[in-house]
Motif scaffolding. Structure first.
Motif, PDB file in Angstrom:
ATOM      1  N   SER A 165       0.825  -1.209   0.000  1.00 36.31           N
ATOM      2  CA  SER A 165       0.000   0.000   0.000  1.00 36.31           C
ATOM      3  C   SER A 165       0.864   1.268   0.000  1.00 36.31           C
ATOM      4  CB  SER A 165      -0.935   0.005   1.209  1.00 36.31           C
ATOM      5  OG  SER A 165      -0.204   0.094   2.414  1.00 36.31           O
ATOM      6  N   THR A 166       2.057   1.192   0.621  1.00 37.63           N
ATOM      7  CA  THR A 166       2.972   2.328   0.605  1.00 37.63           C
ATOM      8  C   THR A 166       3.461   2.592  -0.813  1.00 37.63           C
ATOM      9  OG1 THR A 166       3.698   1.851   2.855  1.00 37.63           O
ATOM     10  CG2 THR A 166       5.128   3.243   1.531  1.00 37.63           C
ATOM     11  N   VAL A 167       3.840   1.543  -1.523  1.00 34.61           N
ATOM     12  CA  VAL A 167       4.268   1.691  -2.917  1.00 34.61           C
ATOM     13  C   VAL A 167       3.137   2.241  -3.766  1.00 34.61           C
ATOM     14  CG1 VAL A 167       5.198   0.497  -4.933  1.00 34.61           C
ATOM     15  CG2 VAL A 167       5.920  -0.188  -2.640  1.00 34.61           C
ATOM     16  N   SER A 168       1.913   1.810  -3.478  1.00 35.01           N
ATOM     17  CA  SER A 168       0.756   2.319  -4.206  1.00 35.01           C
ATOM     18  C   SER A 168       0.610   3.823  -4.011  1.00 35.01           C
ATOM     19  CB  SER A 168      -0.514   1.592  -3.747  1.00 35.01           C
ATOM     20  OG  SER A 168      -1.665   2.123  -4.375  1.00 35.01           O
ATOM     21  N   ARG A 169       0.799   4.279  -2.778  1.00 34.07           N
ATOM     22  CA  ARG A 169       0.700   5.713  -2.504  1.00 34.07           C
ATOM     23  C   ARG A 169       1.818   6.496  -3.196  1.00 34.07           C
ATOM     24  NH1 ARG A 169      -1.116   3.337   2.249  1.00 34.07           N
ATOM     25  NH2 ARG A 169      -3.150   4.074   2.942  1.00 34.07           N
TER      26      ARG A 169
END
Length: 472
Positions: free
Chosen positions: A375-379
């Motif tokens: 989810s961090t990479v997505s952000r």
């Protein structure tokens, strides 16, 4: 009967500190939203200020250094990002940016309002000699036009907007509409596409091509849209050259004459990172222009440093918040740079050969490599942009699904779309390729793609089907 008693129970609970919440939130924001967030923060916290023109110190966001890296310092560590990601999953944080209708925002950058279609037509109406009644009816027609310049309202609907004692007849409406249709831009006031194109053709010099074009748009527009040239030539009694010239004339017309007056302002993108080739290697650097230059106000900080006891407790809290903001912005750009460099290392063939060199890549691969949560990479990849010699791309552009080849390898969906586009660009316009033929040609190159998949990718690229790509 059970007796009341005390029980001691141990449990673990994951909580996000305010600092970590702010870090995650800033990571979600685009560069423009980050700037707006900073402006709002500085309005409420005088201990944070712009650092342009100041010497760098310990309480300032480091601008990109010689190798364009920023040190992590004591900011949020990677394992904390992992924990935060697991706690939040794919939760979307709402970016708190300035409202576009805020009367006080960007007051110094306001520009004159663009001329609307309505005002443009009303200014021409004032120059026409009409009775007061016709002037009023013309204003009603102008008010009823949509953004493309078309009149979709019926006569009865227009009559409902008139005073009860007016009762205009249909012929009266047609006469007034005829005046409006003579205004600029050509084609305005049309009730359908054929009328719009014909109004524009009427203003051109009369010729055989103009007459043929008018006959096509008034009576055979459906055949032209379907590119049924054989039936068109038969009905019009013309040859290929005459039909080709008429088609070219029609193609030069504007099907939405009112659209130029309602176009939105262009949104300019500030890239977060820049990718260049150095000593044969593709390297990503932070864009120094995108990194906010802010610092703690040293005057206030020194005053607070000399205070003792409970005096200035509120300012002490603001000082800590200002330092948190600086560290979290630093962490934001550190993470963006790390993710970008991992993407560049995986997708170097794209920078060398273009879209056909794109490799399949998913968020999980980058997350596992960097020790981050998916989810961090997505952000990080959302609304963050990379400037390259091939153009500016959003980071999420470099991620795509995997399709196997008959040689046991893999090809990305982006590369397949690029191959389809190349094949269509090289096709014979008189004999365009069908989706089945495209599927067979890809198979000959070792890429197994079903016909329906080819159709899906073609439609995603807004490429018309085979019958609509055929030329005379």
């Amino acid at each position: 009967m059970m007796k009341p008693g005390l029980q001691l129970k141990l449990s673990q609970q994951l909580t996000l500190t305010p600092q970590l919440q702010q870090s995650i939130r800033l990571l979600q924001l685009s560069t423009q939203d980050l700037q707006q967030e900073l402006e709002q923060f500085m309005e409420m916290n005088p201990l944070l200020e712009r650092a342009d023109g100041f010497e760098q110190d310990g309480d300032q966001i480091p601008v990109a250094s010689s190798d364009n890296t920023v040190s992590e310092g004591d900011s949020v560590a990677g394992d904390e990002w992992q924990v935060a990601g697991e706690a939040l999953g794919e939760l979307s944080w709402t970016a708190a940016s300035g409202s576009s209708d805020d009367e006080e925002s960007d007051w110094g950058q306001q520009t004159p309002e663009a001329l609307s279609l309505r005002m443009h037509l009303l200014s021409q109406l004032g120059e026409v000699s009409l009775s007061e009644r016709d002037q009023a009816l013309a204003m009603l027609i102008i008010e009823a036009l949509d953004d493309d310049g078309y009149l979709s309202a019926s006569w009865d609907e227009l009559a409902e907007m008139c005073p009860e004692d007016w009762c205009p007849e249909e012929d009266e409406w047609r006469t007034v509409l005829h005046h409006v249709q003579h205004f600029d831009p050509a084609g305005v006031g049309a009730r359908h596409l054929a009328e719009c194109l014909d109004l524009q053709l009427q203003r051109l010099t009369v010729s055989d091509t103009q007459k043929l074009a008018r006959e096509i748009v008034c009576s055979h527009l459906d055949l032209l849209g379907a590119r049924d040239y054989t039936k068109l030539k038969k009905r019009l009694g013309c040859d290929d050259d005459a039909l080709r010239q008429a088609q070219s004339l029609i193609a030069g017309l504007d099907p939405k004459p009112g659209r130029p007056f309602s176009e939105e302002k262009a949104h300019y993108i500030v890239p977060d990172v820049i990718v260049i080739k150095e000593k044969g290697q593709w390297v990503a650097h932070l864009n120094a222009e995108a990194v906010p230059k802010v610092r703690v106000n040293q005057l206030y900080a020194s005053i607070l440093g000399r205070q003792r006891g409970g005096d200035g407790k509120g300012l002490q809290e603001q000082l800590q918040e200002a330092r948190w903001m600086i560290k979290n912005i630093q962490q934001r750009f550190t993470t963006i740079l790390r993710v970008t460099r991992a993407i560049v290392a995986r997708q170097w063939k794209f920078f060398e050969y273009g879209e056909v060199g794109m490799s399949p890549l998913v968020l999980r691969e980058i997350a596992d490599e960097l020790g981050l949560h998916e989810s961090t990479v997505s952000r990080v990849t959302n609304q963050k942009y990379m400037m390259t010699p091939r153009g500016i791309f959003e980071l999420k552009y470099f991620f795509g699904s995997r399709l196997d080849t008959d040689t046991g390898g893999a090809c990305s969906a982006t590369a397949i779309r690029a191959l389809i586009k190349q094949l269509i660009q090289a096709e014979d316009a008189n004999k365009p390729l069908s989706d089945s033929q495209l599927s067979d040609m890809l198979a000959n190159q070792g890429v197994i793609v079903a016909r329906r998949t080819v159709a899906k990718y073609r439609e995603a690229m807004q490429i018309p089907p085979v019958n609509l790509r055929k030329a005379l």
